[in-house]
Design an enzyme around this catalytic site. Structure first.
Site, PDB file in Angstrom:
ATOM      1  N   SER A 156       0.801  -1.221   0.000  1.00 21.64           N
ATOM      2  CA  SER A 156       0.000   0.000   0.000  1.00 21.64           C
ATOM      3  C   SER A 156       0.835   1.273   0.000  1.00 21.64           C
ATOM      4  O   SER A 156       0.830   2.049   0.970  1.00 21.64           O
ATOM      5  CB  SER A 156      -0.956  -0.046   1.177  1.00 21.64           C
ATOM      6  N   ARG A 171       7.356   6.232  -4.393  1.00 21.22           N
ATOM      7  CA  ARG A 171       7.869   6.876  -3.170  1.00 21.22           C
ATOM      8  C   ARG A 171       7.279   6.142  -1.974  1.00 21.22           C
ATOM      9  O   ARG A 171       6.239   5.505  -2.072  1.00 21.22           O
ATOM     10  CB  ARG A 171       7.469   8.364  -3.112  1.00 21.22           C
ATOM     11  N   ASP A 209      -3.983  -1.507  -1.381  1.00 20.95           N
ATOM     12  CA  ASP A 209      -5.067  -1.887  -0.449  1.00 20.95           C
ATOM     13  C   ASP A 209      -6.426  -1.320  -0.863  1.00 20.95           C
ATOM     14  O   ASP A 209      -7.468  -1.930  -0.621  1.00 20.95           O
ATOM     15  CB  ASP A 209      -4.732  -1.510   1.009  1.00 20.95           C
TER      16      ASP A 209
HETATM   17  C1  BGC Z   1      -0.349   5.112   0.261  1.00 21.70           C
HETATM   18  C2  BGC Z   1      -1.430   4.417  -0.526  1.00 21.70           C
HETATM   19  C3  BGC Z   1      -2.296   3.579   0.392  1.00 21.70           C
HETATM   20  C4  BGC Z   1      -2.799   4.406   1.560  1.00 21.70           C
HETATM   21  C5  BGC Z   1      -3.647   3.615   2.526  1.00 21.70           C
HETATM   22  C6  BGC Z   1      -0.934   5.847   1.445  1.00 21.70           C
HETATM   23  O1  BGC Z   1       0.084   6.381   2.232  1.00 21.70           O
HETATM   24  O2  BGC Z   1       0.345   6.030  -0.562  1.00 21.70           O
HETATM   25  O3  BGC Z   1      -0.873   3.619  -1.545  1.00 21.70           O
HETATM   26  O4  BGC Z   1      -3.376   3.061  -0.336  1.00 21.70           O
HETATM   27  O5  BGC Z   1      -1.701   4.959   2.247  1.00 21.70           O
HETATM   28  O6  BGC Z   1      -2.957   2.539   3.072  1.00 21.70           O
END
Ligand code: BGC
Length: 515
Positions: A156, A171, A209
């Site tokens: 995620s 990133r 996610d």
């Molecule tokens: C990430 C996402 C993720 C979200 C929730 C963010 O910091 O960049 O990719 O879906 O957090 O987990």
């Protein structure tokens, strides 16, 4: 100045008016469009190459792992094919030092070890027979592909996805910072460590996610209209939604665009809305937001996330409280709690209180105070005592803290509504279906429902988070009271596990049909 008066002044700094919400929604839609047109926009709008959502009939046994917040989860999921599933899982907290490890290998080998432990514990027979058979790989009738678990990897963080099980990290977010991994294929990093342990597991799909949440919600509550959006309000925040393929203009200009399955005319887009408005053209900005950002590992990015999600809300509150504690004019946590100005000599705050440390105040505390309406806010005072070294908080102290905590939580929920409202409006989902003659203001037909799946500690545990979102949606032009009723928000529990399994299933089918 009286304590409560001062607390009200600080709470007012977090007000986010109906006008702000509407400005936010317009800008959100603008930045969504920008992200669909070009790469490198603040909102990444990442094409996932997933072009259909499940309908509940999918079947099979899959594995999934989930890296992306506070915990690492390993699970196996049996999809029964009737919108239900059984899930076995184990969960470990990710050690802080691994989040900022020197090399990605340190983190990924830890993950592979957890997978090995899980297999030993829950699929022992499969684990041993597979390891045994691996030794026979060169013999006829020896180790075969069927022995291998297909694993969906829920990762995620923002990833540039180039295939169903291939994607490079753009990133890190949420306090992770391992520079060595940026630009690398995270599936390969995991597969290498799995192979080093000779585990019978193939990383078959890479899933955000939010995409998992959207898939899981579609599997468990298949409705007439399908689910539009999967959203996470947990440690971080983000959303993935179903977009019309022809609106994803940048696909036409990228190399991978040609491989897209066009049958459904749709594709799931991972918005990465955590980085909405990094330039702060419409986002609220208090001194507490500013110092939090300046002292974070990623200043200037994930600015929307830093105002909404669980990793940050406690820290925003902590900074607001510290400013009050340090002000000799404000009698917060003062033993006498009167007009005595010499707070420092009479404070009931331990000098080593976690309140003095960065990240020292957990966001769960916001949920605790929001849920505490008992006499004298006893639960809040007890928590301040037990967890935060405030030995004799008065009920006035507790009220002051609760006021500010609620303001921080409410602003977060209203900002969450900006994202939800923006997506509902941008996809034009509230245009009345043709076959509905009259849309009266009271009743909502099943085919008018716009379905949204959500997951994460904030939506799950913060009292009134959804109600605050709904209030802001009612205030949004183009949604209003009737539109808000048409929006159904449902928890998609374990979404990332089940969703990853569903995508692993799709990947398997594709691999078999290609073979
Ligand atoms: C990430 C996402 C993720 C979200 C929730 C963010 O910091 O960049 O990719 O879906 O957090 O987990």
């Amino acid at each position: 100045m009286g304590l409560l008066e001062e607390a009200q002044r600080v709470a007012a700094e977090f007000e986010y008016s109906a006008e702000d919400v509407n400005k936010g929604v317009k800008e959100f839609i603008r930045q969504m469009d920008e992200g669909l047109e070009k790469t490198g926009a603040t909102m990444s709008q990442i094409p996932t190459y997933v072009t259909a959502v499940p309908n509940g009939t999918e079947k099979g046994l899959y594995m999934a792992v989930d890296l992306g917040g506070t915990n690492f989860r390993v699970c196996s999921i049996q999809l029964h094919g009737n919108s239900t599933f059984s899930l076995t899982q184990s969960k470990v907290a990710i050690p802080r030092e691994l989040m900022v490890a020197k090399t990605s290998k340190e983190l990924f080998s830890f993950l592979a070890q957890q997978i090995a432990e899980f297999l030993k514990q829950h699929h022992n027979e499969h684990y041993h027979s597979s390891v045994r058979r691996r030794a026979t790989v060169s013999q006829p009738g020896g180790f075969t592909e069927e022995e291998i678990f297909s694993l969906g990897f829920t990762f995620s963080f923002p990833v540039h996805q180039v295939g169903i099980n291939k994607g490079t990290l753009i990133r890190w977010t949420k306090g992770f910072d391992i520079p060595d991994a940026v630009g690398k294929d995270v599936c390969q990093l995991l597969q290498d460590e799995i192979d080093a342990l000779h585990l019978p597991v193939k990383v078959a799909a890479l899933v955000n996610d939010t995409v998992g949440t959207l898939m899981a919600r579609s599997y468990t509550s298949p409705g007439k209209t399908g689910t539009l959006l999967g959203a996470i309000f947990g440690t971080g925040t983000n959303g993935a939604y179903v977009e019309k393929l022809d609106k994803v203009k940048k696909l036409a200009t990228t190399e991978e665009g040609g491989d897209v399955d066009k049958t459904t005319g749709e594709m799931i887009i991972n918005t990465e809305w955590g980085s909405f408005d990094n330039q702060l053209s419409v986002l609220p900005d208090t001194p507490y937001d500013r110092s939090l950002d300046a002292e974070s590992v990623n200043p200037g990015i994930q600015m929307f996330e830093k105002r909404i999600s669980g990793m940050f809300l406690g820290e925003i509150l902590r900074r607001a409280l510290i400013k009050m504690i340090k002000d000799p004019e404000v009698p917060l946590f003062s033993d006498e709690n009167s007009s005595n100005n010499d707070v420092h000599s009479t404070t009931c705050l331990a000098h080593n209180s976690p309140l003095f440390e960065q990240w020292g105040l957990d966001t769960s505390f916001l949920s605790i105070t929001a849920g505490d309406s008992g006499p004298g806010l006893k639960v809040t005072r007890q928590t301040l005592d037990k967890e935060y070294g405030v030995s004799a908080a008065s009920s006035e102290d507790a009220h002051a803290v609760k006021l500010i905590a609620s303001a921080v939580g409410k602003r977060a929920a209203r900002l969450a509504a900006v994202a939800i409202g923006g997506i509902v409006l941008a996809t034009n989902k509230l245009a009345a279906p043709k076959d509905i003659a009259t849309a009266d203001n009271e009743t909502v037909n099943e085919d008018e429902i716009v379905d949204i799946g959500v997951d994460g500690s904030l939506v799950e545990f913060y009292p009134d988070f959804e109600e605050y979102i709904r209030e802001a949606l009612r205030e949004t032009e183009g949604i209003g009271a009737h539109g808000e009723k048409r929006i159904r928000i449902g928890i998609a529990k374990d979404g990332s596990g089940v969703g990853a399994a569903l995508i692993a299933l799709v990947a398997d089918k594709v691999a078999k049909s290609d073979a």
